[in-house]
Structure formats: structure tokens, C-alpha cells
Design an enzyme around this catalytic site. Structure first.
Site, mmCIF file in Angstrom:
data_model
loop_
_atom_site.group_PDB
_atom_site.id
_atom_site.type_symbol
_atom_site.label_atom_id
_atom_site.label_comp_id
_atom_site.label_asym_id
_atom_site.label_seq_id
_atom_site.Cartn_x
_atom_site.Cartn_y
_atom_site.Cartn_z
ATOM 1 N N GLY A 81 35.722 -0.879 -78.848
ATOM 2 C CA GLY A 81 36.509 -1.832 -78.049
ATOM 3 C C GLY A 81 37.302 -1.116 -76.976
ATOM 4 O O GLY A 81 37.838 -0.041 -77.222
ATOM 5 N N ASP A 129 45.117 -1.652 -81.569
ATOM 6 C CA ASP A 129 45.577 -1.973 -82.929
ATOM 7 C C ASP A 129 46.463 -0.881 -83.541
ATOM 8 O O ASP A 129 47.140 -1.121 -84.546
ATOM 9 C CB ASP A 129 44.368 -2.183 -83.857
ATOM 10 C CG ASP A 129 43.506 -3.356 -83.434
ATOM 11 O OD1 ASP A 129 43.956 -4.136 -82.581
ATOM 12 O OD2 ASP A 129 42.385 -3.493 -83.958
HETATM 13 O O1 F6P Z 1 39.909 -3.206 -82.441
HETATM 14 C C1 F6P Z 1 40.517 -3.869 -81.399
HETATM 15 C C2 F6P Z 1 40.304 -5.349 -81.490
HETATM 16 O O2 F6P Z 1 40.968 -5.823 -80.383
HETATM 17 C C3 F6P Z 1 40.738 -6.059 -82.771
HETATM 18 O O3 F6P Z 1 42.105 -6.288 -82.855
HETATM 19 C C4 F6P Z 1 39.932 -7.325 -82.682
HETATM 20 O O4 F6P Z 1 39.758 -7.912 -83.966
HETATM 21 C C5 F6P Z 1 38.647 -6.844 -82.129
HETATM 22 O O5 F6P Z 1 38.947 -5.693 -81.353
HETATM 23 C C6 F6P Z 1 37.926 -7.844 -81.283
HETATM 24 O O6 F6P Z 1 36.874 -7.211 -80.656
HETATM 25 P P1 F6P Z 1 35.713 -7.905 -79.793
HETATM 26 O O7 F6P Z 1 36.090 -9.330 -79.603
HETATM 27 O O8 F6P Z 1 35.679 -7.156 -78.510
HETATM 28 O O9 F6P Z 1 34.491 -7.723 -80.580
#
Ligand code: F6P
Length: 345
Positions: free
Chosen positions: A10, A127
Site C-alpha cells: 500500500g 498504520d
Molecule cells: O495497510 C494500509 C491500509 O491503508 C490499511 O489500513 C487498510 O486496511 C488497507 O491498507 C487498505 O488497502 P487497499 O484498499 O489499498 O487494498
């Protein structure tokens, strides 16, 4: 030396600042930084380019990553490790700086241990849940976005005498909710690390309203469970699918919590889910500085041959830890939970 730099997993604010710092340091010391596109996928596919001064210019305040990112894991691909090896050879890469979260650190550890790749990790995630470091960059920006939202929810919540529920990211940890909740002056937080039933929270809100405060702000981490006095527990996902790492797709707990609180307190409740607003956009000055320190330190580690390690913020100093020690997720430091207890129900 030719040093590959990649961003995986991410994205988060500050990635470009870290790329810029690491690449500039290498250039200044007479080495060649090589940008690897789309995380480990680019390494498997040989999608690499020399990073030169013009591409590094003007990116310090930019959100996202100029290298793009994916969660591709070469160990999930039967030909992945061989393809990685081929690119390392074809591109004459002596080392890799891998910037990403806990999953990226795990892939990096395996590449170091199983393929002997000269790897240095840099922890990033909004996070703040990568173990082995006190803070990863991107987190401060997400907390700022969430605490700005709390400020805004205060005025509208107070005007309408409502319970305002703010859903924030955080995967399976409550760092963003705890920090933004404390900084924004929320009235309650619901996070995986704190045992609090829906009934207790509703009771605290009712008491607050009896004391003459006719609105409340509650921050909930998307990965938290709703716990009930009966012992029943409920998680909420945005869909039954899992993401590319196999984690559940989170989102939606804010609405479930608001319905429960409205039913129990009789106060009208509204929900705001910040979602990817917390991940996009320009990093705070704090994150730019932290990302720059991480980028410089990682480049220094490469030049010193400190492979198989992750750059880490230890107190106020930059140090490093072995990638083999970066396992699982880092829960919110209990000292912050103690602080939170003073303010929240
Ligand atoms: O790990 C970062 C984060 O933003 C988490 O808090 C969230 O659950 C996840 O990534 C969402 O990621 P994506 O929607 O990009 O798959």
C-alpha cells in the site's frame, strides 16, 4: 554500485521523499540508483530505469510513489525467484532498497535469506504497525487528516446534537484512531487493542449528554470488533473478498457502530469513513523529514554492506534491526492506551 530502489504494498505519503533522499545520497557518493517499477513485480519483470536528477526533482512534497507499487510476491509465483535472479543479473544490481510494510519486509527477508540478495528494508505504512521501529513515515500525515476531520465533525456534531462516528484505517491495529482521537479530542475510541463493549460506550455517551454535552465524537478503527456485554463479537468487512495478501477487505464498521449507538442512546448518529483520503496527498513536514532520514539511512546501510536489515527509528535516533526480527504486527504502545483511558469512556 548499482542499487535498486522499489516501493511495494500500500502506498503512503512520504514515499517520494524517501526515494529522493536515498537516490540523491547514492548519486552524491558516485553510485547508480536504479528505480524498479511496481514493487517486486518490476523486479521479476525487469522493469527498471536509472534514476537521474531530473526525475528526483520536485517530488519531495508529492504523495504516492513515482515508482508505482503492487503487492506482488515473487514467492507466490513458481517462476518468481528465478525471474528476480535474472533481473538482478541483467541489470547488474548489487543491492536493493525495499520500501514497504510488514509483508514487503517479509518478502525482503526471504530474498535475502534464500537468494542472497543484498537487501535493506525501509518500513512504511500509514498504520504504523511494522514491528522493530517506533514510527514509520506516512503515519503522521494520516493522523493529521483524521484529526482535521475530528475538528470539522465537532462543529457540525455540536450544532445538531449528534453522535458523530469517524471510521479510520489501521488494518488490525488502532494507531491512527488512538493518535487522532487524542489529538482531536474525541470522546471515545474503538480499537482492537482496547476492550470496550458497545454497551459501555453507549453508557459513557449518555452520561456525557446528561452532563450537558449534547454531542459526541467516536473514532473507530476499521479492523476493530464490536464487542457486546453478552460476549458476542462482530467484525465488519466491506466485502467477503480478501486483498492480494489474503487479508480481509475492511470497511463499514462505522455504520454498524453508529446504528448500535443510536439504538442504545436515542441520539441521532452520523458516520464519516475517511478511507483512502488518509493515504493520498502531500506528506506533512514531519513525514517528509522522517522519510528523508529513512531514505538517507537506508542508502548508508547499503554502502556499509548492512544487508538483511531494516532501517528503524529507535527513540529519536535512526538505527536498524535484522529483517528476521520483523514479524507480525505492532500493536499500539500501552503507554498511549493509558493516555487514551484518561479521556475516553
Ligand atoms: O495497510 C494500509 C491500509 O491503508 C490499511 O489500513 C487498510 O486496511 C488497507 O491498507 C487498505 O488497502 P487497499 O484498499 O489499498 O487494498
Amino acid at each position: 554500485m548499482r542499487v535498486g530502489i522499489l516501493t511495494a504494498g500500500g502506498d503512503c505519503p512520504g514515499l517520494n521523499a524517501a526515494i529522493r533522499a536515498g537516490a540523491r545520497y547514492l548519486l552524491e557518493h558516485g553510485h547508480e540508483p536504479v528505480g524498479i517499477a511496481r514493487g517486486y513485480r518490476g523486479l521479476a519483470e525487469g522493469d527498471c530505469r536509472r534514476l537521474e536528477e531530473p526525475e528526483l526533482s520536485g517530488i519531495l512534497p508529492a504523495g504516492g510513489t513515482i515508482l508505482a507499487t503492487t503487492g506482488y510476491d515473487p514467492f507466490d509465483d513458481p517462476e518468481g525467484p528465478e525471474r528476480v535472479r535474472a533481473t538482478l543479473q541483467a541489470e547488474r544490481l548489487d543491492a536493493i532498497v525495499a520500501i514497504g510494510g510488514e509483508h514487503t519486509m517479509d518478502v525482503s527477508r526471504r530474498l535475502y535469506e534464500e537468494l542472497g540478495v543484498g537487501l535493506v528494508g525501509v518500513p512504511t505504512t500509514i498504520d504504523n504497525d511494522v514491528p522493530g521501529t517506533d514510527f514509520s513515515f506516512g503515519f503522521d500525515t494520516a493522523v493529521q487528516v483524521a484529526s482535521d476531520a475530528i475538528d470539522r465533525l465537532h462543529t457540525t456534531g455540536a450544532s445538531h446534537h449528534r453522535v458523530m462516528v469517524l471510521e479510520v484505517m489501521g488494518g488490525e491495529t488502532g494507531w491512527i484512531a488512538a493518535f487522532a482521537g487524542i489529538a482531536g479530542g474525541a470522546d471515545g475510541i474503538v480499537i482492537p487493542e482496547l476492550e470496550l463493549t458497545v454497551e459501555e460506550l453507549a453508557g459513557a455517551i449518555s452520561k456525557r449528554h446528561e452532563r450537558g454535552k449534547h454531542f459526541s465524537i467516536i473514532v473507530v478503527a476499521e479492523g476493530a470488533e464490536l464487542a457486546f456485554e453478552s460476549g458476542q463479537r462482530r467484525t465488519v468487512q466491506s466485502s467477503d473478498d480478501t486483498d492480494e495478501y489474503g487479508y480481509p477487505r475492511l470497511g463499514g464498521i462505522g455504520h454498524a457502530l453508529a446504528t448500535e449507538l443510536e439504538g442504545r442512546t436515542g441520539f441521532e448518529a452520523r458516520v464519516t469513513a475517511l478511507g483512502h483520503l488518509q493515504r493520498g496527498g502531500t506528506p506533512t513536514a514531519h513525514d517528509r523529514l522522517l522519510a528523508t532520514r529513512y531514505g538517507l539511512h537506508a542508502a548508508e546501510m547499503v554502502l556499509n554492506g548492512e544487508y538483511g536489515r531494516m532501517a528503524a527509528l529507535q527513540g529519536t535516533a535512526m538505527g536498524s534491526v535484522p529483517l528476521s526480527e520483523v514479524k507480525g504486527l505492532k500493536a499500539v504502545d500501552p503507554r498511549y492506551l493509558e493516555m487514551a483511558r484518561t479521556f475516553f469512556g
